[in-house]
Design a protein around this motif. Structure first.
Motif, PDB file in Angstrom:
ATOM      1  N   SER A 185       0.832  -1.201   0.000  1.00 20.38           N
ATOM      2  CA  SER A 185       0.000   0.000   0.000  1.00 20.38           C
ATOM      3  C   SER A 185       0.867   1.252   0.000  1.00 20.38           C
ATOM      4  CB  SER A 185      -0.913   0.001   1.230  1.00 20.38           C
ATOM      5  OG  SER A 185      -1.749  -1.141   1.246  1.00 20.38           O
ATOM      6  N   ALA A 186       0.248   2.390  -0.285  1.00 19.86           N
ATOM      7  CA  ALA A 186       0.973   3.664  -0.328  1.00 19.86           C
ATOM      8  C   ALA A 186       1.630   3.952   1.014  1.00 19.86           C
ATOM      9  CB  ALA A 186       0.021   4.784  -0.709  1.00 19.86           C
ATOM     10  N   ARG A 187       2.800   4.569   0.943  1.00 22.05           N
ATOM     11  CA  ARG A 187       3.571   4.921   2.130  1.00 22.05           C
ATOM     12  C   ARG A 187       3.937   6.402   2.082  1.00 22.05           C
ATOM     13  NH1 ARG A 187       1.611   0.713   4.007  1.00 22.05           N
ATOM     14  NH2 ARG A 187       2.826  -1.231   4.216  1.00 22.05           N
ATOM     15  N   GLY A 188       4.474   6.887   3.195  1.00 19.78           N
ATOM     16  CA  GLY A 188       5.013   8.231   3.216  1.00 19.78           C
ATOM     17  C   GLY A 188       6.285   8.315   2.382  1.00 19.78           C
ATOM     18  N   THR A 189       6.806   9.509   2.244  1.00 22.24           N
ATOM     19  CA  THR A 189       8.054   9.727   1.516  1.00 22.24           C
ATOM     20  C   THR A 189       9.204   9.191   2.356  1.00 22.24           C
ATOM     21  OG1 THR A 189       7.107  11.723   0.544  1.00 22.24           O
ATOM     22  CG2 THR A 189       9.516  11.515   0.506  1.00 22.24           C
ATOM     23  N   PHE A 190      10.106   8.399   1.751  1.00 18.53           N
ATOM     24  CA  PHE A 190      11.198   7.852   2.552  1.00 18.53           C
ATOM     25  C   PHE A 190      12.488   7.741   1.758  1.00 18.53           C
ATOM     26  CE2 PHE A 190       9.692   4.046   0.464  1.00 18.53           C
ATOM     27  CZ  PHE A 190      10.779   3.196   0.380  1.00 18.53           C
ATOM     28  N   ILE A 191      13.586   7.683   2.501  1.00 22.19           N
ATOM     29  CA  ILE A 191      14.929   7.462   1.976  1.00 22.19           C
ATOM     30  C   ILE A 191      15.480   6.243   2.699  1.00 22.19           C
ATOM     31  CG2 ILE A 191      17.250   8.418   1.702  1.00 22.19           C
ATOM     32  CD1 ILE A 191      14.539  10.820   2.638  1.00 22.19           C
ATOM     33  N   GLN A 192      16.208   5.367   2.002  1.00 22.79           N
ATOM     34  CA  GLN A 192      16.825   4.219   2.658  1.00 22.79           C
ATOM     35  C   GLN A 192      18.334   4.365   2.654  1.00 22.79           C
ATOM     36  OE1 GLN A 192      15.235   0.142   2.236  1.00 22.79           O
ATOM     37  NE2 GLN A 192      17.295  -0.506   1.681  1.00 22.79           N
ATOM     38  N   VAL A 193      18.907   4.293   3.853  1.00 20.17           N
ATOM     39  CA  VAL A 193      20.351   4.390   4.060  1.00 20.17           C
ATOM     40  C   VAL A 193      20.865   3.045   4.552  1.00 20.17           C
ATOM     41  CG1 VAL A 193      22.181   5.502   5.404  1.00 20.17           C
ATOM     42  CG2 VAL A 193      20.227   6.847   4.598  1.00 20.17           C
ATOM     43  N   ALA A 194      22.000   2.608   4.029  1.00 20.13           N
ATOM     44  CA  ALA A 194      22.629   1.372   4.493  1.00 20.13           C
ATOM     45  C   ALA A 194      24.061   1.664   4.931  1.00 20.13           C
ATOM     46  CB  ALA A 194      22.630   0.318   3.390  1.00 20.13           C
ATOM     47  N   ASP A 195      24.425   1.185   6.118  1.00 17.31           N
ATOM     48  CA  ASP A 195      25.780   1.361   6.645  1.00 17.31           C
ATOM     49  C   ASP A 195      26.313   0.012   7.094  1.00 17.31           C
ATOM     50  OD1 ASP A 195      28.154   2.117   7.765  1.00 17.31           O
ATOM     51  OD2 ASP A 195      27.289   3.390   9.329  1.00 17.31           O
ATOM     52  N   PHE A 196      27.221  -0.545   6.285  1.00 16.25           N
ATOM     53  CA  PHE A 196      27.837  -1.834   6.591  1.00 16.25           C
ATOM     54  C   PHE A 196      29.349  -1.702   6.719  1.00 16.25           C
ATOM     55  CE2 PHE A 196      23.794  -3.127   4.679  1.00 16.25           C
ATOM     56  CZ  PHE A 196      23.346  -4.014   5.644  1.00 16.25           C
ATOM     57  N   ARG A 197      29.808  -0.543   7.154  1.00 13.71           N
ATOM     58  CA  ARG A 197      31.252  -0.340   7.310  1.00 13.71           C
ATOM     59  C   ARG A 197      31.804  -1.062   8.527  1.00 13.71           C
ATOM     60  NH1 ARG A 197      31.347   5.916   7.799  1.00 13.71           N
ATOM     61  NH2 ARG A 197      29.384   5.383   8.868  1.00 13.71           N
ATOM     62  N   GLY A 198      30.960  -1.324   9.516  1.00 18.99           N
ATOM     63  CA  GLY A 198      31.421  -1.895  10.767  1.00 18.99           C
ATOM     64  C   GLY A 198      31.820  -0.800  11.741  1.00 18.99           C
ATOM     65  N   GLY A 199      31.551  -1.028  13.006  1.00 17.41           N
ATOM     66  CA  GLY A 199      31.975  -0.072  14.021  1.00 17.41           C
ATOM     67  C   GLY A 199      31.001   1.056  14.265  1.00 17.41           C
ATOM     68  N   ALA A 200      29.898   1.124  13.513  1.00 18.15           N
ATOM     69  CA  ALA A 200      28.899   2.183  13.691  1.00 18.15           C
ATOM     70  C   ALA A 200      29.576   3.544  13.815  1.00 18.15           C
ATOM     71  CB  ALA A 200      28.023   1.894  14.919  1.00 18.15           C
ATOM     72  N   GLN A 201      30.229   3.948  12.735  1.00 14.56           N
ATOM     73  CA  GLN A 201      31.032   5.170  12.756  1.00 14.56           C
ATOM     74  C   GLN A 201      30.212   6.446  12.656  1.00 14.56           C
ATOM     75  OE1 GLN A 201      34.355   4.718   9.876  1.00 14.56           O
ATOM     76  NE2 GLN A 201      33.736   2.575   9.795  1.00 14.56           N
ATOM     77  N   GLY A 202      28.965   6.334  12.227  1.00 18.08           N
ATOM     78  CA  GLY A 202      28.096   7.493  12.136  1.00 18.08           C
ATOM     79  C   GLY A 202      28.031   8.078  10.734  1.00 18.08           C
ATOM     80  N   TRP A 203      26.931   8.777  10.433  1.00 17.01           N
ATOM     81  CA  TRP A 203      26.721   9.395   9.128  1.00 17.01           C
ATOM     82  C   TRP A 203      25.673  10.496   9.246  1.00 17.01           C
ATOM     83  CZ3 TRP A 203      21.590   8.626   8.286  1.00 17.01           C
ATOM     84  CH2 TRP A 203      21.006   7.458   8.784  1.00 17.01           C
ATOM     85  N   ALA A 204      25.563  11.295   8.214  1.00 15.99           N
ATOM     86  CA  ALA A 204      24.552  12.351   8.154  1.00 15.99           C
ATOM     87  C   ALA A 204      23.863  12.299   6.799  1.00 15.99           C
ATOM     88  CB  ALA A 204      25.176  13.720   8.375  1.00 15.99           C
ATOM     89  N   LEU A 205      22.533  12.374   6.803  1.00 15.29           N
ATOM     90  CA  LEU A 205      21.740  12.448   5.577  1.00 15.29           C
ATOM     91  C   LEU A 205      21.305  13.893   5.386  1.00 15.29           C
ATOM     92  CD1 LEU A 205      20.163  11.134   3.205  1.00 15.29           C
ATOM     93  CD2 LEU A 205      18.260  10.821   4.813  1.00 15.29           C
ATOM     94  N   GLN A 206      21.611  14.436   4.208  1.00 13.51           N
ATOM     95  CA  GLN A 206      21.330  15.837   3.933  1.00 13.51           C
ATOM     96  C   GLN A 206      20.662  15.985   2.566  1.00 13.51           C
ATOM     97  OE1 GLN A 206      25.461  17.043   4.135  1.00 13.51           O
ATOM     98  NE2 GLN A 206      25.221  17.806   6.221  1.00 13.51           N
ATOM     99  N   VAL A 207      20.073  17.154   2.341  1.00 11.94           N
ATOM    100  CA  VAL A 207      19.460  17.444   1.050  1.00 11.94           C
ATOM    101  C   VAL A 207      19.717  18.900   0.697  1.00 11.94           C
ATOM    102  CG1 VAL A 207      17.194  18.110   1.985  1.00 11.94           C
ATOM    103  CG2 VAL A 207      17.361  17.173  -0.342  1.00 11.94           C
TER     104      VAL A 207
END
Length: 263
Positions: free
Chosen positions: A102-124
């Motif tokens: 069914s219809a969903r809200g607007t979304f972005i999918q981010v994947a982080d498999f670098r290991g160590g959970a180093q962190g990231w930022a999503l920007q537009v």
């Protein structure tokens, strides 16, 4: 003849840096050395933002590759409307799928498999004002895209979730970069949906922001998605001042989605 103005936000550019290997080595000294190579189980596929254990088909989308990547970004379409001399808010179309989802809200999918959970930022970043160079009034002066009702989801649970803004994010300055989500070190590993709005059926308690899009009492359908009923998503809107001069043409802009490592 009915005069309408159609608005669409066209996604064309993505950016991703080069990232180090996710290999981790542990050594034990003594009579000999022991080395262990630990790697993450890297998953693929676009996930339903409301049911992240389910793979869905939202159609073609630009994406990036690597251990830290953008798997999916939305192509925003604000629909068709009659021209108006009053201030207007135009909600974006909800996300449709080529399967039974069914219809969903607007979304972005981010994947982080670098290991160590180093962190990231999503920007537009919005590169230009909504414009059409083939008409008399070439751009929609004062038009602003806004993002609201943000939330996150992941099949791995929310203990290490990235943070999202509780305030409305308005892209009021063309060319400026705006933060949509941030995973501080120790969070954000694995696959994450960053969503704006949701259906009434979501189990996360996110506010329902979708409603069927109608025109003159008839359902509006989308031929790209097998003529499915389209939905308005009031979590993402385009505001256009009534005093802005506009023609009955399609106006568009370019959004740049940025996924960056934290320093």
């Amino acid at each position: 003849m009915k005069h309408v103005a159609a608005f669409s936000a066209i996604l064309t550019i993505l950016f991703l840096s080069i990232y180090p290997s996710d290999q981790v080595f542990a050594e034990n000294s003594g009579d000999g050395n022991a080395v262990v190579d630990l790697t993450l189980n890297e998953e693929e596929g676009i996930r339903d933002p409301e049911n992240p254990g389910t793979i869905v088909d939202p159609g073609e989308t630009p994406s990036t590759s690597g251990k830290l990547r953008l798997d999916f970004v939305p192509q925003l379409n604000f629909g068709q409307y009659k021209r108006s001399d009053k201030d207007q808010l135009y909600p974006v179309n909800g996300q449709l799928f080529l399967d039974e989802t069914s219809a969903r809200g607007t979304f972005i999918q981010v994947a982080d498999f670098r290991g160590g959970a180093q962190g990231w930022a999503l920007q537009v970043r919005q590169e230009t004002q909504f414009k059409n160079d083939q008409t008399t009034n070439t751009q929609l002066n004062g038009a602003v895209i806004s993002f609201d009702k943000s939330w996150t989801n992941s099949v791995s649970g929310l203990d290490n979730a990235p943070t999202v803004s509780k305030d409305i994010i308005r892209l009021s300055n063309i060319g400026d970069t705006y933060n949509l989500a941030e995973a501080k070190p120790g969070t954000g590993n694995g696959i994450w949906s960053i969503a704006f709005g949701a259906s009434a059926d979501n189990a996360a308690g996110a506010p329902a922001t979708l409603s069927p899009r109608m025109q003159e009492g008839k359902a509006v359908t989308d031929s790209v998605f097998n003529n499915q009923q389209t939905y308005e998503n009031i979590a993402v809107q385009l505001s256009v001042p009534g005093g802005t001069k506009k023609d009955p043409v399609n106006y568009s802009t370019v959004l740049t989605w940025i996924l960056a490592e934290l320093p």
